[in-house]
Design an enzyme around this catalytic site. Structure first.
Site, PDB file in Angstrom:
ATOM      1  N   SER A   1      22.143 -27.329 -23.319  1.00  0.00           N
ATOM      2  CA  SER A   1      23.298 -27.661 -22.494  1.00  0.00           C
ATOM      3  C   SER A   1      22.893 -28.634 -21.399  1.00  0.00           C
ATOM      4  O   SER A   1      21.726 -28.662 -20.982  1.00  0.00           O
ATOM      5  CB  SER A   1      23.859 -26.389 -21.851  1.00  0.00           C
ATOM      6  OG  SER A   1      24.861 -26.689 -20.904  1.00  0.00           O
TER       7      SER A   1
ATOM      8  N   TYR B   1      22.306 -18.574 -17.151  1.00  0.00           N
ATOM      9  CA  TYR B   1      22.691 -19.444 -18.264  1.00  0.00           C
ATOM     10  C   TYR B   1      21.964 -20.778 -18.148  1.00  0.00           C
ATOM     11  O   TYR B   1      21.357 -21.267 -19.116  1.00  0.00           O
ATOM     12  CB  TYR B   1      24.203 -19.659 -18.283  1.00  0.00           C
ATOM     13  CG  TYR B   1      24.656 -20.514 -19.446  1.00  0.00           C
ATOM     14  CD1 TYR B   1      24.855 -19.946 -20.699  1.00  0.00           C
ATOM     15  CD2 TYR B   1      24.872 -21.883 -19.301  1.00  0.00           C
ATOM     16  CE1 TYR B   1      25.257 -20.721 -21.778  1.00  0.00           C
ATOM     17  CE2 TYR B   1      25.277 -22.663 -20.364  1.00  0.00           C
ATOM     18  CZ  TYR B   1      25.468 -22.083 -21.599  1.00  0.00           C
ATOM     19  OH  TYR B   1      25.846 -22.864 -22.673  1.00  0.00           O
TER      20      TYR B   1
END
Length: 255
Positions: A138, A148
């Site tokens: 990401s 995350y």
């Protein structure tokens, strides 16, 4: 005919990888938790493209289930030529507001599963002298915003290191680093994304086409979208204290 294994294959980016790899003529092994959705997708892609599609139901937080997937990746009789580590999800609350068991489960899916399956695939592919590993990371891997972001940072750097280790073996490794993409991801995490401007959103089919093209070229880090290429370029040179300040509001859940 080659075979591709995709984790998190029933929705979003993972489903799009399955669709496009099927269109390229790959047989598929589809991995996810929902057997009904897996069977539905397998029937669709098998009939549309005349390929063999195998369904492997697995919750990657379960170590026994992850071992079953790894054993499929390691098969010498029916080898996996392309591995797409896509499975993942995010939690709504901040790290200290979440139960640690929930954080451990996300960590297992985002990092441990990638490590185990990449290790298995890397060895098997190196032995055969060919193969491709695509790890879905990401743009969040370049900022500093909770677990995350930290997990995706691990995926990006891990993929870079593995790519270097496999140089000259015929095995390619690509870390795909997308930004905000129109999928079920944010809805499943119960995140309010209504304030995100439309120009910041990526289209999953275009994203996957670009990612596969980058993998074909041997690109180690693939960042789809000109807007995110510019953002990542800036993040690589900005002082980290500034990045941390800018990251405080990133991926902040709605009230």
């Amino acid at each position: 005919m080659s075979t591709a294994l995709v984790t998190g294959a029933t929705a979003g980016i993972g489903r799009e990888f399955a669709v496009q790899l099927a269109a390229r003529g790959h047989d598929l092994v589809l991995v996810a938790r929902d057997t009904a959705r897996l069977d539905e997708l397998a029937d669709l892609l098998g009939s549309e493209h005349g390929i063999d599609v195998e369904v492997l139901t697995a919750d990657l937080t379960d170590r026994a289930a992850l071992t079953r997937v790894a054993e499929r990746v390691a098969s010498a009789d029916d080898p996996v030529d392309v591995l797409v580590n896509n499975a993942g999800y995010s939690l709504k609350q901040r790290f200290l507001d979440n139960d640690v068991a929930a954080e451990e489960a996300v960590f297992d899916v985002l990092t441990r599963a990638v490590l185990v399956l990449s290790h298995t695939a890397g060895r098997a592919m190196r032995e055969r002298g060919r193969g491709q590993i695509i790890n879905v990371s990401s743009v969040a891997s370049f900022i500093a915003s909770g677990t995350y972001s930290a997990s995706k940072s691990w995926v990006t750097v891990f993929s870079e290191g593995l790519a270097s280790e496999l140089t000259g073996t015929g095995v390619g490794v690509t870390a795909l680093c997308p930004g905000f993409t129109h999928t079920e991801f944010h809805e499943r995490a119960d995140l309010d994304m209504t304030r995100m401007p439309e120009f910041m959103w990526l289209d999953a089919p275009r994203l996957v086409r670009d990612a596969l093209a980058d993998a074909d070229k041997g690109k180690v880090v693939s960042v789809p979208g000109m807007q995110y290429k510019a953002i990542v370029g800036a993040l690589r040179v900005l002082p980290r204290p500034l990045v941390r300040r800018q990251s405080r509001s990133a991926h902040r859940p709605s009230d």
